[in-house]
Design a protein around this motif. Structure first.
Motif: not given
Length: 293
Positions: A156-161
């Motif tokens: 979930i972190t990678i697409p939000e960065v």
């Protein structure tokens, strides 16, 4: 005799943030209290409620009662216990993703907005990531790395960065044109010092709001992934897989979906309201416009 004029070589300071006063933000105070209750639930639930994985088929699909406050599911498991324990996993994902995205977004966004070579490299990478739908990228990462709570947080972190990077960069592009930044450059301050001591404080307002949105988005994304069967493993109670298991029994036992969904709605609304209140308190321009000191 002393010289009549002496130019000070002291480094200029960025405008100070307004003093924080809880009394001026009852909405934020209420949000902190509600979020604190959720945190206490997450910490104490494993020690205060029944075993959320205990199966009792003789008690299956029981409606809410004095014995089972939230009823039971198709395997006779206590929905109240599973909902309370599921709070911990949802908050871990939300806070973990928000912290990770903020740290990465600030670090990359500061340098992407302040240096041309950083913009060319980092922003093209961010554009490439944003071209991929976030949910599909998260599903692909979970499938590739094999499920687990840490894997879900990473996925979930990678697409939000990229969104955080673009926000920080836009703020940096505005702030670096301010006179106090030009003054800091004129007295020989290094680029890292200018970024972290003069530019970063002016991003706190937008960052606080975006971080709350990221936390809410992460909690909902974890629920969606678990609902689709690619998030938190079934043996770990979470709001998403609870609702996934209860969809086949919605007409007979709507409480299986209702109570986890209610908790998800409350936490999402609470964190969003906190973000709006934080923006009003921490953004210097909004604070001056509102007359807060």
């Amino acid at each position: 005799m002393t010289t009549p004029l002496a130019l000070s070589a002291e480094e200029p300071q960025a405008p100070a943030l307004p003093r924080f006063a809880w009394a001026h933000s009852p909405l934020l105070l209420a949000g902190v209290v509600i979020l604190g209750i959720f945190v206490m639930i997450a910490l104490l639930a494993p020690f205060l409620v029944a075993d959320p994985t205990a199966i009792n088929t003789s008690k299956r699909l029981k409606p809410p009662s004095e014995m089972f406050w939230f009823g039971t599911d198709h395997l006779g498991r206590d929905i109240f216990a599973r909902t309370m324990v599921g709070t911990r996993n949802s908050l871990l994902v939300g806070f973990g993703v928000a912290i990770s995205v903020t740290l990465l977004g600030v670090t990359i966004g500061l340098y992407a907005g302040f240096s041309k070579w950083g913009e060319r490299i980092f922003m093209r990478l961010m554009d490439g990531l944003m071209a991929i739908p976030g949910v599909l990228l998260a599903i692909a990462l979970v499938a590739l790395l094999r499920g687990g709570l840490l894997v879900v947080i990473i996925a979930i972190t990678i697409p939000e960065v990229p969104r955080m990077v673009r926000l920080v960069r836009s703020v940096v592009l505005t702030v670096k044109e301010q006179p106090f930044v030009d003054a800091a450059i004129s007295v020989g301050s290094s680029t890292p010092k200018i970024l972290w001591l003069h530019v970063l404080p002016n991003t706190i307002g937008p960052l606080s709001v975006q971080a709350t949105y990221v936390a809410v988005s992460a909690i909902i994304a974890e629920a969606v992934l678990s609902f689709l069967g690619v998030g938190t493993p079934p043996e770990i109670p979470s709001w998403g897989n609870m609702m996934a298991e209860g969809r086949a029994y919605f007409q007979l036992a709507p409480w299986i979906i209702g109570f986890p969904g209610l908790m998800l709605s409350i936490i999402a609304l609470t964190v969003n309201l906190m973000g709006d209140a934080l923006r009003e308190r921490l953004d210097p321009r909004l604070a001056r416009r509102s007359g807060l000191k």
